[in-house]
Design an enzyme around this catalytic site. Structure first.
Site: not given
Length: 139
Positions: A49, A97-99, A102
């Site tokens: 983020e 890596l966000r998906k 999160v």
């Protein structure tokens, strides 16, 4: 003349030392506990983020081309020279890596030390320092 929201960029860059320190501590003392796994997830999420927020502020402020994805934010700001090209592949890997973190959190392997946890602290600090230099140079 550009309007770059330096205040918001700086607030986010100030989070980098704590995130990098947490990642280093986790990597050095990893036991694979649930608490460590959750801390690792959060530290990686905060790194993602922070980098994408800073990138978005740079894109908006310097009126760069619109980003269509998190990876695109990294590519656009990298092309603009906001950070060294050498760290761009790692940053792209990070935002991918966000998906999993999160949206697919229920299947994240919490007892495993993610390779990014070891690799990221120094690169994260370099990103922050480079963005500060970029702002000095461009403004």
């Amino acid at each position: 003349m550009y309007y770059v929201n330096r205040e918001q960029i700086e607030v986010r860059l100030q989070a980098i030392p704590d995130i990098a320190s947490a990642l280093q501590s986790l990597a050095s003392n990893w036991q694979g506990t649930l608490l460590e796994g959750l801390a690792q997830e959060r530290a990686l999420h905060l790194a993602i983020e922070t980098i994408t927020d800073v990138g978005s502020y740079l894109i908006d402020g310097f009126i760069l081309r619109d980003a269509s994805s998190y990876e695109d934010i990294i590519e656009i700001t990298g092309e603009a020279g906001a950070f060294p090209a050498a760290i761009q592949p790692l940053l792209i890997e990070l935002v991918k890596l966000r998906k999993p973190i999160v949206q697919d959190y229920y299947s994240w392997p919490r007892t495993e030390l993610h390779a990014m946890t070891r690799e990221l602290p120094d690169q994260l600090r370099e990103f922050g320092h480079s963005v500060e230099q970029y702002l000095e140079r461009e403004l």
